[in-house]
Design an enzyme around this catalytic site. Structure first.
Site, PDB file in Angstrom:
ATOM      1  N   HIS A 161      24.270 -97.330  49.796  1.00 23.04           N
ATOM      2  CA  HIS A 161      23.700 -96.438  49.516  1.00 23.04           C
ATOM      3  C   HIS A 161      22.809 -96.870  48.236  1.00 23.04           C
ATOM      4  O   HIS A 161      22.011 -96.203  47.722  1.00 23.04           O
ATOM      5  CB  HIS A 161      24.738 -95.346  49.033  1.00 23.04           C
ATOM      6  CG  HIS A 161      25.112 -94.530  50.028  1.00 23.04           C
ATOM      7  ND1 HIS A 161      26.292 -93.713  50.333  1.00 23.04           N
ATOM      8  CD2 HIS A 161      24.426 -94.147  51.433  1.00 23.04           C
ATOM      9  CE1 HIS A 161      26.558 -93.083  51.610  1.00 23.04           C
ATOM     10  NE2 HIS A 161      25.274 -93.287  52.144  1.00 23.04           N
ATOM     11  N   ARG A 179      10.360 -90.842  59.139  1.00 19.12           N
ATOM     12  CA  ARG A 179      11.377 -91.194  59.972  1.00 19.12           C
ATOM     13  C   ARG A 179      12.506 -90.042  59.593  1.00 19.12           C
ATOM     14  O   ARG A 179      13.221 -89.988  58.591  1.00 19.12           O
ATOM     15  CB  ARG A 179      11.939 -92.379  59.323  1.00 19.12           C
ATOM     16  CG  ARG A 179      10.791 -93.711  59.306  1.00 19.12           C
ATOM     17  CD  ARG A 179      11.588 -94.807  58.857  1.00 19.12           C
ATOM     18  NE  ARG A 179      10.694 -96.303  59.046  1.00 19.12           N
ATOM     19  CZ  ARG A 179       9.840 -96.431  58.022  1.00 19.12           C
ATOM     20  NH1 ARG A 179       9.818 -95.990  56.661  1.00 19.12           N
ATOM     21  NH2 ARG A 179       9.173 -97.412  58.076  1.00 19.12           N
ATOM     22  N   CYS A 195       1.996 -98.124  63.307  1.00 21.58           N
ATOM     23  CA  CYS A 195       2.742 -98.110  62.236  1.00 21.58           C
ATOM     24  C   CYS A 195       4.007 -99.413  62.131  1.00 21.58           C
ATOM     25  O   CYS A 195       4.008 -99.938  63.496  1.00 21.58           O
ATOM     26  CB  CYS A 195       3.580 -97.097  61.958  1.00 21.58           C
ATOM     27  SG  CYS A 195       4.547 -96.493  63.555  1.00 21.58           S
TER      28      CYS A 195
END
Length: 747
Positions: A360, A465, A671
């Protein structure tokens, strides 16, 4: 290897793993090898930054002073150069024998050295010697060679000080994993361990008082987490604030609480009960096969530290410098609490001794634009220690010399100068010198990505995403949650196209709260559209959320990932149509987005002509397509260096896709990493691609390049590249065109 030697081999490896320090590890190994093979000497050499071989551990040699064999000298140097073992007698009679005075090496009359190889490079040499002039038996030499493959992995992770034990160490390079790109120079602010690991077992005199203390502690820390969430939400948005939710949910988890209360009820004091619970759940996560879930052990350990600090009446043990100097936050496992406790305007870098790219803390570092390096190993740093964080290369330099600092400062200034120069073109269209317009769009996945894309002139979101908002949560977001996220993305890019990719989870991107199925080869397994079609309730909910969020807009697009068969495409279209009917029947105001596929599974290339009437557009996913074409996992350190998006096979296949799209009159975009590689962009423009999507930070560079390049020059370069059989020649051929573009802009 005989059964006996295999047992001895395992004993050596397992014994070393239990050592408390790197120094003890290597010493245990050389002592054990000497005992097993019955030799008088066993020595381990490691190559240092000067390519010399430094003795880092020995059983049998005198080591009263630095023991360095110059690069490529002596028998050790011969082993390193030849990358092959040497097994001989009377080494002192050979012309290339190198004697280190005071080592007492003249007493030994046999020599066997084997190279330690890591990723194709010799990084060290393992040597055994004996007083008897007798070469090692073949099975003993084979034993050493086998052991050397394991030692190479250990040697690569050892701290550099072992190579130069007697000199003050400047420019101490430590290798880790890039958590976020960029370069930072500053002084360490070390977050010391909370000390929960050192909590001692003790008996509680009053169990009810301990239980009351636990309830009060839980309430206090929960309040602190809510405050931290508010701070993060205000500065970085709700998506990143959801990371704090992970700590809250762990703290509120009945199983975690029950583990603590059960321990207290058996008579344990609260700190020991905390330690038992944290250790138990941390080991559960560490034992998981999935890398994302395995990385979550950090969350439970960080929560344990926070609880222990609160129990002691302390906050995070990191303080801002009084002189306002740039901060590099350093710790074993850093948490959100550590970040919010410091002034964000002073924090320039992050270093984690542990941690991984999926931590994280990496997500936060990327969102903040702060360079970060993870997993560098144990660091002994003092407060204020000068550091350089090279997030581009995954390196930390401890005690950098003035010359090295000057060099990095120059590099940072050059990057800033170039960025300012590029920024001048921010609001200009990406039009080539001969008038071709190229649409440049941003990749995104977090709210924190949206504003940087707009600031850098993105003409839309080319790849959203959608799995990232799922990954930072601890449970599936509801349809309403998803509508809110997608609507914010769409509204942020008002009057600009937005391409939303449906959930691309599985393999290296699992959801922590869904069942994980162990697979021998997850990259070729249950991921992308395969996963969501098998869990179609997820896909239907996402389809519904996107169509509701897109109401009133005609520039929203849906991208299906990893489609490799007509059956998968047809099933997805059926679910999309079904979702639309449901919403219309419910009286919802919706919009059916344009539908396309990510061309990343090689089988889809041949099927494109047969799908022309099913699709509105296609988008080439260059990252996955490249690794599937090359059969190389680009994230695998053993083979990642072989991955090159300019491999001729990739160039030829992308050209085939573009020509097929043109024949089918399907708009095509690309991409992935190729969209931000200047050389690849020249090839793509030469092929006819006129829409690219990339990280927002790369937009100014690519716009600069396109505005200085002509399509005719790009086509000529493509024609030349198509005749080449390796990526190195293609890169070399691009230099002339890149130089020409730079001269054009300077003029």
């Amino acid at each position: 290897m005989t059964n006996i030697s295999m047992l001895e081999f395992n004993r050596i490896i397992q014994g070393a793993a239990l050592a408390e320090s790197a120094e003890q590890q290597v010493q245990l190994i050389v002592d054990a090898i000497s005992e097993v093979i019955a030799t008088d000497v066993c020595s381990l050499y490691r190559q240092n930054a000067n390519k010399d071989m430094a003795l880092i551990a020995s059983h049998g040699l005198a080591q009263g002073h630095p023991f360095i064999i110059p690069a490529n000298q002596g028998l050790v140097g011969r082993v390193a150069q030849s990358r092959h073992s040497i097994n001989l007698i009377n080494p002192d009679e050979l012309a290339d024998y190198y004697y280190v005075a005071g080592s007492n090496e003249e007493q030994f009359h046999s020599f066997c050295g084997v190279p330690l190889v890591q990723r194709g490079d010799v990084i060290g040499v393992l040597v055994v010697q004996s007083r008897r002039p007798q070469a090692l038996a073949p099975e003993q030499e084979a034993f050493l060679t086998t052991l050397a493959t394991h030692l190479a992995l250990l040697l690569a992770s050892l701290p550099a000080q072992l190579c130069q034990p007697s000199r003050p160490l400047l420019n101490d390079y430590r290798n880790g994993i890039s958590g976020a790109p960029g370069i930072a120079i500053g002084r360490a602010r070390v977050r010391r361990a909370a000390g929960l690991a050192n909590a001692a077992e003790s008996t509680a005199e009053h169990i009810e008082q301990e239980l009351d203390a636990w309830r009060a502690l839980k309430s206090r820390v929960m309040a602190e987490l809510k405050q931290e969430r508010h701070i993060v939400e205000q500065t970085l948005g709700d998506n990143l604030a959801a990371v704090v939710d992970a700590y809250q949910m762990l703290l509120d988890d009945p199983g975690f609480g029950a583990h603590i209360t059960d321990a207290i009820k058996t008579g344990k004091v609260l700190p020991w009960a905390l330690k038992l619970a944290v250790s138990y759940f941390s080991e559960l996560f560490k034992a998981m096969q999935d890398p994302y879930l395995r990385a979550r052990h950090e969350d439970i350990e960080q929560l344990g530290d926070k609880l222990y600090l609160a129990w002691r009446g302390h906050g995070p043990e990191v303080m801002a410098p009084e002189d306002g100097s740039p901060i590099i936050l350093v710790g074993d496992q850093l948490s959100v609490s550590d970040i919010v406790s410091l002034p964000i305007d002073l924090m320039v870098g992050i270093v984690c001794s542990a941690g991984a790219a999926l931590s994280h803390i990496s997500i936060f570092a990327n969102a903040l634009g702060i360079p970060a390096v993870m997993g560098v190993g144990e660091l002994s740093l003092s407060m204020g220690q000068p550091l350089i964080v090279d997030g581009d290369n995954g390196q930390v330099i401890i005690a950098p010399s003035d010359a090295l600092i000057t060099e990095y400062q120059s590099s940072i200034k050059s990057q800033q100068d170039v960025a300012r120069r590029f920024a001048v073109n921010r609001d200009l269209a990406a039009v080539t010198t001969d008038g071709a317009k190229v649409t440049l769009m941003a990749n995104s996945g977090l709210q924190a990505d949206l504003l940087p894309g707009l600031k850098n002139g993105a003409e839309g979101i080319g790849l959203y995403r959608s799995e990232i908002p799922f990954m930072v949560r601890q449970s599936l977001p509801s349809e309403a949650d998803q509508v809110a996220v997608y609507r914010e993305v769409i509204e942020s890019y008002k009057n600009k196209p937005v391409y939303i990719r449906t959930l691309d989870i599985g393999a290296d991107k699992p959801l922590p709260y869904l069942p994980i199925v162990e697979e021998d080869n997850p990259a070729l397994g249950w991921r992308g559209i395969r996963f969501t079609l098998d869990n179609l309730q997820l896909l239907i909910t996402q389809f519904r959320a996107v169509m509701v969020a897109a109401a009133g807009r005609d520039d929203v697009h849906l991208l299906l990932p990893m489609v490799g068969s007509t059956g998968e495409l047809n099933h997805a279209i059926e679910l999309l149509d079904e979702s639309l009917k449901q919403l219309l029947a419910e009286g919802k105001n919706v919009c059916r987005p344009r539908l396309g596929v990510m061309v990343e599974v090689p089988s889809s290339i041949s099927l494109l002509p047969l799908w022309r009437n099913k699709l509105d557009f296609i988008s080439i996913g260059s990252n996955d397509l490249s690794q599937y074409l090359l059969a190389i996992d680009r994230n695998n350190p053993l083979v990642g260096r072989l991955y090159d998006p300019l491999h001729p096979a990739i160039i030829h296949e992308i050209l085939r896709i573009v020509r097929c799209a043109q024949d089918c009159q399907l708009p095509v975009s690309l991409c992935g990493e190729m969209a931000s590689d200047p050389i690849a962009v020249l090839l793509l423009i030469g092929m006819g691609i006129r829409q690219l999507s990339m990280s927002s930070s790369k937009l100014p560079l690519i716009k600069w390049l396109l505005r200085a390049t002509s399509v005719s020059d790009a086509e000529a370069f493509l024609t030349q590249a198509l005749t080449m059989d390796n990526a190195q020649d293609i890169r070399a051929a691009a230099e002339t065109l890149i130089t020409k573009s730079a001269i054009y802009l300077d003029g």
